[in-house]
Design a protein around this motif. Sequence first.
Motif, PDB file in Angstrom:
ATOM      1  N   LEU A 279       0.668  -1.314   0.155  1.00 25.09           N
ATOM      2  CA  LEU A 279       0.067   0.011  -0.112  1.00 25.09           C
ATOM      3  C   LEU A 279       0.789   1.176   0.009  1.00 25.09           C
ATOM      4  N   GLN A 280       0.846   2.243  -1.235  1.00 23.33           N
ATOM      5  CA  GLN A 280       1.734   3.140  -1.166  1.00 23.33           C
ATOM      6  C   GLN A 280       0.830   4.219  -1.788  1.00 23.33           C
ATOM      7  N   PRO A 281       1.061   5.632  -1.293  1.00 21.94           N
ATOM      8  CA  PRO A 281       1.702   5.910  -0.040  1.00 21.94           C
ATOM      9  C   PRO A 281       0.916   5.297   1.192  1.00 21.94           C
ATOM     10  N   ALA A 282       1.684   5.228   2.272  1.00 24.61           N
ATOM     11  CA  ALA A 282       1.310   4.688   3.509  1.00 24.61           C
ATOM     12  C   ALA A 282       0.993   5.492   4.591  1.00 24.61           C
ATOM     13  N   GLN A 283       0.706   6.717   4.265  1.00 21.19           N
ATOM     14  CA  GLN A 283       0.338   7.817   5.242  1.00 21.19           C
ATOM     15  C   GLN A 283      -0.165   8.863   4.354  1.00 21.19           C
ATOM     16  N   GLY A 284      -0.835   9.753   5.161  1.00 22.20           N
ATOM     17  CA  GLY A 284      -1.413  11.268   4.639  1.00 22.20           C
ATOM     18  C   GLY A 284      -1.768  12.154   5.970  1.00 22.20           C
ATOM     19  N   ARG A 285      -2.057  13.145   5.572  1.00 23.16           N
ATOM     20  CA  ARG A 285      -2.248  14.415   6.664  1.00 23.16           C
ATOM     21  C   ARG A 285      -3.993  14.823   6.268  1.00 23.16           C
ATOM     22  N   GLN A 286      -4.510  15.015   7.554  1.00 22.03           N
ATOM     23  CA  GLN A 286      -5.822  15.594   7.441  1.00 22.03           C
ATOM     24  C   GLN A 286      -5.807  16.938   6.258  1.00 22.03           C
ATOM     25  N   TRP A 287      -7.068  16.750   5.535  1.00 17.60           N
ATOM     26  CA  TRP A 287      -7.331  17.573   4.606  1.00 17.60           C
ATOM     27  C   TRP A 287      -6.785  17.339   3.241  1.00 17.60           C
ATOM     28  N   GLU A 288      -5.820  16.405   3.153  1.00 18.55           N
ATOM     29  CA  GLU A 288      -5.221  15.802   1.964  1.00 18.55           C
ATOM     30  C   GLU A 288      -6.066  14.970   0.972  1.00 18.55           C
ATOM     31  N   THR A 289      -6.056  15.166  -0.205  1.00 20.18           N
ATOM     32  CA  THR A 289      -6.665  14.300  -1.102  1.00 20.18           C
ATOM     33  C   THR A 289      -5.317  13.380  -2.048  1.00 20.18           C
ATOM     34  N   LEU A 290      -5.354  12.049  -1.750  1.00 21.99           N
ATOM     35  CA  LEU A 290      -4.438  11.152  -2.104  1.00 21.99           C
ATOM     36  C   LEU A 290      -4.742  10.169  -3.073  1.00 21.99           C
ATOM     37  N   SER A 291      -3.943   9.774  -3.970  1.00 26.27           N
ATOM     38  CA  SER A 291      -3.968   8.550  -4.872  1.00 26.27           C
ATOM     39  C   SER A 291      -3.128   7.611  -4.320  1.00 26.27           C
ATOM     40  N   PHE A 392       6.760  25.472   1.300  1.00 21.68           N
ATOM     41  CA  PHE A 392       6.441  26.358   0.288  1.00 21.68           C
ATOM     42  C   PHE A 392       7.109  26.361  -0.960  1.00 21.68           C
ATOM     43  N   ILE A 393       6.498  26.487  -2.107  1.00 22.37           N
ATOM     44  CA  ILE A 393       7.117  26.196  -3.486  1.00 22.37           C
ATOM     45  C   ILE A 393       6.641  27.331  -4.577  1.00 22.37           C
ATOM     46  N   GLN A 394       7.463  28.185  -4.884  1.00 23.45           N
ATOM     47  CA  GLN A 394       6.902  29.196  -5.750  1.00 23.45           C
ATOM     48  C   GLN A 394       6.193  28.669  -7.061  1.00 23.45           C
ATOM     49  N   GLY A 395       4.969  29.121  -7.450  1.00 24.03           N
ATOM     50  CA  GLY A 395       4.202  28.498  -8.490  1.00 24.03           C
ATOM     51  C   GLY A 395       3.378  27.482  -8.275  1.00 24.03           C
ATOM     52  N   GLN A 396       3.642  26.611  -7.371  1.00 26.56           N
ATOM     53  CA  GLN A 396       3.050  25.362  -6.837  1.00 26.56           C
ATOM     54  C   GLN A 396       2.241  25.508  -5.626  1.00 26.56           C
ATOM     55  N   THR A 397       2.509  26.374  -4.877  1.00 27.72           N
ATOM     56  CA  THR A 397       1.720  26.641  -3.426  1.00 27.72           C
ATOM     57  C   THR A 397       0.603  27.939  -3.731  1.00 27.72           C
ATOM     58  N   THR A 448       0.001  23.065  -1.324  1.00 34.06           N
ATOM     59  CA  THR A 448       1.069  22.759  -2.509  1.00 34.06           C
ATOM     60  C   THR A 448       0.924  21.408  -2.971  1.00 34.06           C
ATOM     61  N   ASN A 449       1.072  21.718  -4.322  1.00 37.26           N
ATOM     62  CA  ASN A 449       0.864  20.821  -5.492  1.00 37.26           C
ATOM     63  C   ASN A 449      -0.436  20.248  -5.459  1.00 37.26           C
ATOM     64  N   ASN A 450      -1.617  20.858  -4.804  1.00 34.58           N
ATOM     65  CA  ASN A 450      -2.823  20.441  -4.782  1.00 34.58           C
ATOM     66  C   ASN A 450      -3.335  19.318  -4.000  1.00 34.58           C
ATOM     67  N   LYS A 451      -2.139  19.087  -2.879  1.00 32.56           N
ATOM     68  CA  LYS A 451      -2.397  17.824  -2.109  1.00 32.56           C
ATOM     69  C   LYS A 451      -1.827  18.197  -0.727  1.00 32.56           C
ATOM     70  N   GLU A 452      -0.747  18.823  -0.571  1.00 33.98           N
ATOM     71  CA  GLU A 452      -0.164  19.030   0.807  1.00 33.98           C
ATOM     72  C   GLU A 452      -0.793  20.326   1.428  1.00 33.98           C
ATOM     73  N   VAL A 453      -1.779  20.274   2.381  1.00 34.04           N
ATOM     74  CA  VAL A 453      -2.408  21.011   3.020  1.00 34.04           C
ATOM     75  C   VAL A 453      -1.821  21.551   4.162  1.00 34.04           C
ATOM     76  N   MET A 454      -1.941  22.999   4.264  1.00 36.59           N
ATOM     77  CA  MET A 454      -1.501  23.288   5.659  1.00 36.59           C
ATOM     78  C   MET A 454      -2.503  24.421   6.080  1.00 36.59           C
ATOM     79  N   ILE A 455      -2.827  24.232   7.711  1.00 33.61           N
ATOM     80  CA  ILE A 455      -3.773  25.206   8.224  1.00 33.61           C
ATOM     81  C   ILE A 455      -3.414  25.790   9.204  1.00 33.61           C
ATOM     82  N   PRO A 456      -4.096  26.937   9.493  1.00 39.90           N
ATOM     83  CA  PRO A 456      -3.801  27.746  10.661  1.00 39.90           C
ATOM     84  C   PRO A 456      -3.564  27.200  12.073  1.00 39.90           C
ATOM     85  N   ALA A 457      -2.600  27.399  12.833  1.00 43.37           N
ATOM     86  CA  ALA A 457      -2.467  26.949  14.022  1.00 43.37           C
ATOM     87  C   ALA A 457      -3.705  27.444  15.123  1.00 43.37           C
TER      88      ALA A 457
END
Length: 620
Positions: A279-291, A392-397, A448-457
């Motif tokens: 099973l890969q990837p074997a982890q994810g973060r809340q708010w993410e959409t993964l294949s 953060f990545i310029q053009g992808q975030t 970032t990259n439409n999948k790595e989600v960062m939310i306010p503390a």
Amino acid sequence: MTHFSTFFKKNSLVHLLFLTVLLSKISFATDSSISFCEIAILTGGSCLILDKDNPDFATLFPNTVLNILLNSLQPTITAVTPLQLPQGSTADILITAPKAHFNSTSLANLNLSGGIVVNTGKAVLSPIQLIANVSVPTTTPVGFYDITAKTTLADNQTETVSGRQLLQVIPASLQPIILSVTPLVVSRNTESTRLTIYGQNTHFSNQSLLDFGDAGLTVLDTVVKSPTQLQVDLNITSTAKVGFHKVKVKTNQELAKDIQPLGLLQVFESNQPPALIYLQPAQGRQWETLSINLLGKDTHFVQGETTVNWGDGIQVVQTTVSSPTELTVVVTLTSEALLGPRDVFVTTGAETVVFTNGFAVFSPATINFTPKVGKTGETVTLTIQGDDQTQFIQGQTELRMATSKDIGQLDTGIIVKSLEVQNAHLATAVIQIANQITPGVRYLAVVTNNKEVMIPANGEVFEVISGNEARVKSLEPAAAVLGETKIVTLSGENTHFNAQSVIKWSGSGIYVNTYQVLSDNEIQLTLMIDNNAPVGTQGIQVITGTETANLANAFTLLAPEQMEIVVNKRGNHGQVMSNLAGIQCGEDCTHRYAKGTVIVLTAEPDPEARFSGWEATCRG
């Protein structure tokens, strides 16, 4: 030749039981070894065959026993197959740790001692097994080497799993040999199983012929990847011999054999139950959409019929079956997904297979942003500060502003004009707030990259207010320590502060001792902070007649920095007391006080004893 069969699974009592058998009887028949290995693998354990005639057996056996015993106390790598690799070789190795929780982070943090290189060909087979492709430099000394894998678990905890002196490096072979076969274990009655074979000093070509010493193993197709690597599709019939098989490859006049005691390839009965093995990837973060890709063994996946259950908080968006043993699932991890490892269930009709602890949910990376308030019709520049996990990545975030916690429901009344990335943890965004937008809170996220989600503390939100609405802009300074008296300047906008203005806090423990109105938009406050006030952030509200001005998260209460006093008393004929509660030595000789507190210590000798003096001044 005498062999040791070392059998182990997750239960530590089983480890000890079989070690006793090994020490009391040091010879097993081949059929017994095979039976032990089959039981081990079918019950989630693993199997090692140790060669008694190995010149280094006196080192190999204690190393194996030590790792199995350590595994009864903590997750430990107990087996690596093959056990030996020559200098200058490249091969796949199977690593087993019966109590581990391997996931994709384990692959990035896998290390072998002795300069042995871990290559890109790696995969997690299950929470307790992974495959790694490794290269042994010609300069690596002959001997035994450690294996270590570090796995990031939920809430960023790290599990370190090691195997001590597990992999043996032997002298480079002068003859062509077979180093490894992946997978090592196959089942009878399997129409097609794909094997990868690694050799050393070999010259594999389209003329290479494989021999497993068994008519029940038929080669369907062979693809030459390199002179030392073959890809083989193998048919395993019901007549295939159960047990270990030597692997031989003949290329013209060259014959390469495997160097393992009984053989590299293990054939077992076909009645093994269906299972999920990858099973890969074997982890994810809340708010993410993964294949996510899943691989089964002896499964019967069917498009439109097979379903995958990830548990509460993970929504299945799409399931695509590409073969009876392969499928891809697109999932969304919601904010309600519980953190930590979880089981993954795949159901096809009456067939259900489970990957125990196969997937882990992590909390998203967090950001802080300022300002937190914007007016209708206003253009606002946000400063966004990420934690040490953000990338953060310029053009992808991108910045997303939504009307609900579902960040897919974007607010069309707020336009992100630009986002500039300064570094992986710092960015600025310019937003335009429409005149007609409805005032209220907006939920903010950085993606970032439409999948790595960062939310306010701390769940902070961005508030949109009317352009002419009264509001509290800031408090300066915006923090105080418990027990402190603080002079603070409160600034407002579109306000009409006066002597009758009433100030309220969203929490407790903050008291306005005095205040002075400096203008319609400014008040100077003298605040007294209770020693027992709750640590954290509070909002403020200023009411002036019918006018109400607010600011959420306006002021932060901090715990005072503490210092520890330790009294070292000689003799048992008296005690040392502090003027404030805490030190009564005799019994209690250590206590922590808020930094800046004046503590007086008094020595009280017992009757018929005398105080001889202080031996040292205070330190720290």
